[in-house]
Write an enzyme that holds these catalytic residues in place. Structure first.
Site, short mmCIF file in Angstrom:
data_model
loop_
_atom_site.label_atom_id
_atom_site.label_comp_id
_atom_site.label_asym_id
_atom_site.label_seq_id
_atom_site.Cartn_x
_atom_site.Cartn_y
_atom_site.Cartn_z
CD GLU A 65 -16.66 -22.34 5.24
OE1 GLU A 65 -15.79 -21.96 4.45
OE2 GLU A 65 -16.55 -22.22 6.48
CG ASP A 121 -14.56 -22.47 16.18
OD1 ASP A 121 -14.43 -21.76 15.17
OD2 ASP A 121 -14.81 -23.69 16.14
#
Lengths: 410, 266
Positions: free
Chosen positions: B49, B60
């Site tokens: 990824e 995040d």
């Protein structure tokens, strides 16, 4: 794109939460889908629940202190000539700003949902201070996320938050202002949404938060409509409602009852933060034609670069120092119902000085932006034009900035 | 879809282990370095990824934020992300690459142009953190038309009805978020509980490949190895930060971590 009449603006969105088909929505991580859906369901139930409404009205009256006064600024009007300038002194509300409406409603919702923890973001510190007050009042544990830069420049409000027993979580990422505080608050909610309720401090964020906040601040214009009728017997022919716009919660609250009026009778003017005169940075996505982007879960006009990175903003007023703006203001802009402009830091300061010189009023730096516009346009307008400025915050919190910028006497 | 992603799952299943997915941020800490890291770790990782960094990442945690800010500061642009992916695929054409990021970046680039560019760069899949179901339906079907996997996310808060619908609309891979957390949080749910929920997802449709991510480190990976695939991101980003700070070779250090992760799930 068209506004509908007789339906509150907060409800004029499609089933995906978009106003005008493109502003708003809920761009959220999967984890937040359920808490957002739960909150949406709960809110739609509560706003139709007579008991809840009674409770809200009780606290608005007895805790917040509704109605706040509506006064003519006689000296300022005489000095400038032209239009009559009036103020809706929302800063009289408990805590000193309009943020108390949203905070109180969120605390009531949090209680109704059986959650014990409440978190919120803050820029100028008013949203945080009010949430800490409401949390204390209703026995909730409270955490406030605030940019490290804002903690420094809005100390009086931080002191108040701590006194109310709230924990202030300083945010050091990015520009260390409101935008980062909102991001960090959302991240915290992602991790704790099972036990914690989140309050977004303005009419921004995922659709439901825009609605709850707008529903709460709408109290301002409900009061104002009655007060105007009392004062003038009927709604005057030429009114201009001037309000500062950061996220846009006080402006929506100030305008909501008047949106259905013809704009030639009641003009809505939003004043954004133009930043320092010499700086390229600002916090005025509407009036300086930013592109549509997605920030904090909603599509709106956003100060950003070509790639979609969110721009730094700059404003003397922490409460307006935000790169995005409410989707409902984007909608009002594109339907041309409201007009948006900006005032620079210097113009806002000057307006603050002038208003405090002539009137017994102490508007914070945020509404000083609105006063700057009023001062600018009043002399050119006829005597029968009624300018009303929402003086939505008190300058106590700006003590340090004002002292620094205006010298010791202030 | 007879995609490279599903082929990878099939191949790895024969080895009786989960697919190892890594996450790194494009341009962390430079364009060149991030490509080197990618090439090197892909000797051990099965699917890579690659994050396209955004400066307001609402889901995040600290580690990935740090990597993203570092990459942006060093001038990474979306087109650089595509060129990193393209260069990677030139050398590792059988290694699936998944781009991951926030929707505003795609929105500004223009959805169609973005997908066209993905196709040209041989990107195999896309994860868009803040474009949930059903809002993503239209975009997901555009992806499908271009032969790009749109990877749906599922979390512990996803309701049963929702889960059914999401799985029905999903492509070859589903990403299960292990717990209520941003990326890089400490695993606060027991692996047993995570696998229970994972099995519920699998039960709906056995043919879908379900990977687990969030909170997976060298310490925790082994306990979850029954899953179809496991994603490690923050632990890798953290190692990049550490290596930079200690002036050590990030490529070697990160590769060693991925090697060890791989060993733990053999």
């Amino acid at each position: 794109m068209k506004l509908k009449k007789k339906i509150p603006l907060i409800d004029q969105h499609d089933r995906y939460g978009f106003w005008g088909g493109k502003f708003g929505g809920s761009y959220i991580p999967e984890t937040l889908k359920k808490p957002v859906e739960d909150l949406t369901r709960e809110f739609s139930k509560l706003r139709n629940n007579k008991k809840f409404l009674k409770k809200r009205d009780y606290y608005f009256k007895n805790y917040i202190g509704s109605p706040t006064s509506f006064v003519k600024l006689e000296n300022l009007s005489n000095h400038l000539g032209g239009a009559q300038i009036w103020a809706k002194v929302v800063s009289e509300a408990n805590g000193g700003a309009h943020k108390i409406y949203n905070a109180t409603v969120h605390a009531l919702i949090c209680k109704a949902m059986g959650k014990k923890y409440i978190v919120g973001d803050t820029g100028a510190g008013y949203a945080g201070k009010m949430l800490s007050m409401a949390a204390k009042k209703f026995g909730l544990k409270c955490k406030i996320f605030m940019g490290a830069k804002d903690i420094k420049r809005q100390k009086p409000n931080c002191d108040a938050m701590r006194k109310n027993g709230a924990e202030i979580v300083p945010v050091y990422s990015g520009s260390q202002t409101l935008v980062d505080a909102v991001s960090e608050c959302m991240r915290y909610w992602v991790s704790n949404c099972d036990t914690t309720h989140m309050c977004v401090g303005s009419t921004v964020g995922p659709n439901i938060f825009v609605k709850i906040c707008g529903w709460s601040t709408a109290q301002i214009s409900r009061e104002l409509k009655i007060q105007i009728k009392q004062e003038f017997k009927k709604i005057p022919k030429k009114i201009k409602l001037i309000n500062c716009v950061g996220g846009g919660s006080s402006a929506y609250g100030f305008w909501s009852e008047f949106i259905d009026f013809n704009k030639s009778q009641i003009e809505l003017i939003g004043v954004e933060a133009g930043g320092p005169k010499k700086s390229k940075l600002h916090a005025a996505p509407l009036s300086r034609n930013a592109k549509i982007g997605i920030l904090h879960g909603a599509a709106s006009y956003v100060c950003q670069n070509n790639e979609g990175q969110i721009n730094d903003t700059e404003s003397i007023s922490a409460g307006l120092d935000y790169p995005g703006v409410s989707p409902i203001h984007c909608f009002l802009k594109d339907t041309k119902r409201a007009r948006y402009t900006y005032a620079t830091d210097e113009e806002a300061l000057k307006a603050h000085v002038m208003v405090t010189k002539f009137e017994k009023l102490n508007p914070s730096l945020e509404p000083s932006h609105a006063f700057a516009e009023a001062i600018k346009i009043a002399p050119q307008l006829s005597k029968d034009t009624i300018i009303i400025v929402n003086s939505c915050g008190d300058a106590k919190k700006d003590r340090d900035i004002l002292r620094e910028r205006l010298g010791k006497n202030k | 879809m007879n995609s490279l992603i599903s082929k990878t799952f099939l191949t790895v299943k024969k080895e009786n282990r989960p697919v190892l997915l890594t996450y790194t941020v494009a341009g962390d800490n430079t364009k060149k370095k991030s490509l080197e890291i990618l090439k090197s770790i892909s000797n051990y990782a099965d699917i890579c990824e690659l994050g396209f960094p955004h400066n307001t990442p609402i889901a995040d945690g600290g580690q990935i934020q740090t990597s993203a800010y570092r990459a942006i500061k060093n001038g990474i642009k979306i087109n650089d992300v595509f060129s990193i992916a393209k260069n990677f695929k030139k050398i590792k054409k059988n290694k699936p690459i998944i781009l991951m990021g926030y929707f505003n970046m795609i929105y500004q680039y223009n959805e169609n142009k973005f997908l066209e560019k993905c196709k040209k760069s041989k990107v195999d899949g896309l994860i868009v953190v803040d474009l949930p179901y059903p809002e993503n339906k239209n975009f997901a079907s555009k992806c499908k038309k271009k032969g790009i996997n749109f990877i749906q996310l599922v979390s512990p808060t996803t309701s049963k009805i929702r889960l059914k619908k999401i799985i029905k609309d999903s492509h070859d891979m589903i990403y299960y978020i292990s717990m209520l957390s941003t990326t890089g949080g400490k695993l606060k749910v027991s692996p047993k509980k995570i696998l229970e929920k994972y099995n519920k997802i699998k039960k709906q449709n056995k043919s879908k490949n379900v990977v687990i991510g969030f909170g997976i480190t060298e310490k925790t990976i082994q306990s979850l190895k029954k899953a179809d695939g496991l994603v490690v991101g923050s632990a890798i980003c953290k190692e990049i930060s550490r290596s930079i700070e200690k002036r050590q070779n990030a490529v070697t250090n990160v590769t060693n971590i991925v090697k060890r992760l791989k060993n733990k799930i053999q």
